[in-house]
Design a protein around this motif. Structure first.
Motif, PDB file in Angstrom:
ATOM      1  N   ARG A   1       4.091   0.814  13.148  1.00 45.82           N
ATOM      2  CA  ARG A   1       4.238   0.335  11.767  1.00 45.82           C
ATOM      3  C   ARG A   1       4.695  -1.112  11.717  1.00 45.82           C
ATOM      4  O   ARG A   1       4.233  -1.891  10.871  1.00 45.82           O
TER       5      ARG A   1
ATOM      6  N   SER B   1       2.261  -4.051  10.358  1.00 48.94           N
ATOM      7  CA  SER B   1       2.776  -4.700   9.156  1.00 48.94           C
ATOM      8  C   SER B   1       2.804  -6.207   9.301  1.00 48.94           C
ATOM      9  O   SER B   1       2.509  -6.948   8.354  1.00 48.94           O
TER      10      SER B   1
ATOM     11  N   LYS C   1      -3.623   7.116  10.439  1.00 50.93           N
ATOM     12  CA  LYS C   1      -2.712   7.773   9.489  1.00 50.93           C
ATOM     13  C   LYS C   1      -1.273   7.335   9.709  1.00 50.93           C
ATOM     14  O   LYS C   1      -0.496   7.227   8.754  1.00 50.93           O
TER      15      LYS C   1
ATOM     16  N   ALA D   1      -0.887   4.018   7.783  1.00 50.32           N
ATOM     17  CA  ALA D   1      -1.737   3.980   6.585  1.00 50.32           C
ATOM     18  C   ALA D   1      -1.270   2.953   5.557  1.00 50.32           C
ATOM     19  O   ALA D   1      -2.090   2.217   4.992  1.00 50.32           O
ATOM     20  N   ASP D   2       0.009   2.884   5.314  1.00 46.08           N
ATOM     21  CA  ASP D   2       0.522   1.933   4.319  1.00 46.08           C
ATOM     22  C   ASP D   2       0.510   0.505   4.852  1.00 46.08           C
ATOM     23  O   ASP D   2       0.152  -0.435   4.130  1.00 46.08           O
ATOM     24  N   GLU D   3       0.875   0.342   6.103  1.00 44.15           N
ATOM     25  CA  GLU D   3       1.003  -0.999   6.681  1.00 44.15           C
ATOM     26  C   GLU D   3      -0.349  -1.694   6.900  1.00 44.15           C
ATOM     27  O   GLU D   3      -0.428  -2.920   6.910  1.00 44.15           O
TER      28      GLU D   3
ATOM     29  N   ARG E   1      -2.956  -1.550   5.001  1.00 44.27           N
ATOM     30  CA  ARG E   1      -3.632  -1.832   3.732  1.00 44.27           C
ATOM     31  C   ARG E   1      -3.922  -3.330   3.584  1.00 44.27           C
ATOM     32  O   ARG E   1      -3.040  -4.167   3.749  1.00 44.27           O
TER      33      ARG E   1
ATOM     34  N   TYR F   1      -9.056   0.937   2.103  1.00 45.96           N
ATOM     35  CA  TYR F   1      -8.433  -0.274   1.575  1.00 45.96           C
ATOM     36  C   TYR F   1      -8.304  -1.348   2.653  1.00 45.96           C
ATOM     37  O   TYR F   1      -7.539  -2.298   2.507  1.00 45.96           O
ATOM     38  N   THR F   2      -9.034  -1.200   3.759  1.00 44.21           N
ATOM     39  CA  THR F   2      -9.100  -2.238   4.792  1.00 44.21           C
ATOM     40  C   THR F   2     -10.512  -2.802   4.833  1.00 44.21           C
ATOM     41  O   THR F   2     -11.442  -2.228   4.261  1.00 44.21           O
TER      42      THR F   2
END
Length: 211
Positions: free
Chosen positions: A54, A58, A77, A80-82, A84, A119-120
């Motif tokens: 992460r 990030s 997974k 997933a947030d990082e 984006r 979203y990538t």
């Protein structure tokens, strides 16, 4: 440029090494910083950084995905947030039994990756050769550079990837949208069959000639 590597085996490690030596800031995304793959990569280049997935993702502008294909879903997974909004370079190939296409040619592996992280900006690259040519891409004595074909749906992302390809000593050859990834995956299978099965030299590359 800040670049993270998810996967740093035979393909990822030499790419990470060369990019760091070109001046990029490279971080290996590692769940276990003491794993054998991390140790091998650091033995080759001690200037590579190591961070939790992460954190590595990030901080990165570009992320290389160079895991075995079956590990892609879990690896993505986990970040997933990082991940984006990042450029994601897909270096993976779905390979099935007897060197068949692992998704039965119904869908490319890169399209599956894009669906996992919509979203990538996924760009397929560094997949049409074996690892030997990522360790050394130089072909002295020729007046052309070996071609590295790549594809993706976002033109700005492809421009960035094309620049990295050129820095690594390849001729960047944009072959179109992400729907072309299936054909690049078949080119990988062709190369593998020719080299690993038929016995052609692993120093076999494609070149693009323009009149």
């Amino acid at each position: 440029m800040k670049i993270a590597f998810i996967g740093y085996g035979q393909v990822g490690a030499p790419l990470a090494d060369h990019l760091q030596r070109l001046g990029h800031h490279i971080t290996l995304a590692a769940n276990d910083p003491n794993s054998e793959s991390v140790k091998k990569a650091l033995t080759k280049n001690a200037n590579l950084k190591v961070a939790a997935p992460r954190v590595a993702v990030s901080d990165a502008e570009v992320v290389f995905l160079a895991t075995p294909f079956q590990a892609n879903e879990a690896a993505l997974k986990a970040v997933a947030d990082e991940i984006r909004g990042k450029i994601l370079i897909d270096c993976t190939n779905p390979v099935g039994a007897n060197l068949s296409h692992g998704l039965n040619s119904v869908q490319s592996g890169s399209e599956m990756v894009q669906a996992l992280v919509p979203y990538t900006n996924v760009v397929k690259a560094f997949t049409i050769y074996g690892f030997e040519n990522f360790e050394d891409s130089s072909y002295p004595g020729y007046n052309v550079k070996p071609a590295m074909m790549y594809c993706g749906k976002d033109s700005a992302a492809k421009e960035t990837v094309g620049e990295l390809i050129a820095q690594l000593g390849w001729h960047p050859l944009d072959v179109g949208g992400l729907e072309q990834a299936l054909h690049l995956e078949h080119m990988t299978l062709l190369w593998v069959r020719m080299v690993r099965i038929m016995g052609h030299s692993p120093n076999l590359v494609w070149a693009a000639l323009f009149r």
